[in-house]
Scaffold this active site. Sequence first.
Site, PDB file in Angstrom:
ATOM      1  N   LYS A  18       0.860  -1.189   0.000  1.00  0.00           N
ATOM      2  CA  LYS A  18       0.000   0.000   0.000  1.00  0.00           C
ATOM      3  C   LYS A  18       0.891   1.232   0.000  1.00  0.00           C
ATOM      4  CE  LYS A  18      -4.487   1.103   0.374  1.00  0.00           C
ATOM      5  NZ  LYS A  18      -5.513   0.543  -0.533  1.00  0.00           N
ATOM      6  N   THR A  64      -4.258  -4.988   0.985  1.00  0.00           N
ATOM      7  CA  THR A  64      -3.595  -3.684   1.119  1.00  0.00           C
ATOM      8  C   THR A  64      -4.420  -2.734   1.985  1.00  0.00           C
ATOM      9  OG1 THR A  64      -4.567  -2.758  -0.907  1.00  0.00           O
ATOM     10  CG2 THR A  64      -2.502  -3.989  -1.129  1.00  0.00           C
ATOM     11  N   HIS A 267      21.984  26.651 -11.633  1.00  0.00           N
ATOM     12  CA  HIS A 267      22.755  27.776 -12.159  1.00  0.00           C
ATOM     13  C   HIS A 267      22.075  29.129 -11.910  1.00  0.00           C
ATOM     14  CE1 HIS A 267      25.203  24.748 -13.995  1.00  0.00           C
ATOM     15  NE2 HIS A 267      24.219  24.318 -14.765  1.00  0.00           N
TER      16      HIS A 267
END
Length: 310
Positions: A18, A64, A267
């Site tokens: 799950k 689950t 950057h």
Amino acid sequence: MARGLEVEGFNLKQRHGKARVRVARVWKGKDGRDSMVEWNVSISLLSKCINAYLDGDNSDIVATDTMKNTVYAKAKECSEQLSVEDFAVLLAKHFVSFYRQVTGAIINIVEKPWERLHVAGQPHEHGFKLGSEKHTTEVILHENGALKINSGVQGLALLKTTKSGFEGFIRDKYTALPDTRERMLATEVTGTWRYWYPSAFKLPENPLYFTERYLDVKKVLMDTFFGHPKAGVYSPSVQSTLYDMAKAVLSSFSDISSVELEMPNIHFLPVNLSNRDKSTIVKFKDDVYLPTDEPHGSIEASLSRIPSRM
């Protein structure tokens, strides 16, 4: 993933679980101060449910939905505040010991960074604000008791405006980047470190040990990146700084066996502007930048202790 099983001339590997079970737990302190955590839990079980795949027989499957409910039930049982690592171990131990069909459990948890609010210089009894970087953990427990604990940090954004350069790199016909000893250095660290504890029986007794260790590791990473608050520390490359950060963690904590760091070079580009008459509008003097997030440099490495041959 578990070792494969040969079935009908094929190699089958399987697990189920799950994902993204969100739970918040509040503890009411005896001193009137509340504590809280918010966890995003993912569970994956290695189990002997092969008949579910081959014959449609679900009698060996842990549902689950049951896993989801177990997260809340176990959170309720935790009457005292504990680290996210200890909660992950608690869940793993439950699934491996409670179900005879389960041979291993993998628990991944991301802790949302709720931090205690301070008002008028005082810590608030029940007020919290959302921070930035997240505390993560992965616990892997097998039925034989073998344990692996990985902890980490996600989204640790660091920036220094000077004391960074990059020069002496390979040059060819595609190279446009100039050498520099003066640039801004920004990154967003994703770090993972592995603890040496080989079984659940050898864990520290302090239920907040791993929480404290997480804060300590994060401080070492930041202190190494920035250096002394006045003098700083020069970075000749992200690679060099990454190595120094990983080495500092291993040198500082004997119970950490390896460190992996991902440090994208985010950057900040110098801004120079001229109009059509070639009149200068903006002349860069280490002061005006264009912040970017892509493309960015991708730098990552891992550092681990070499096992003793004794």
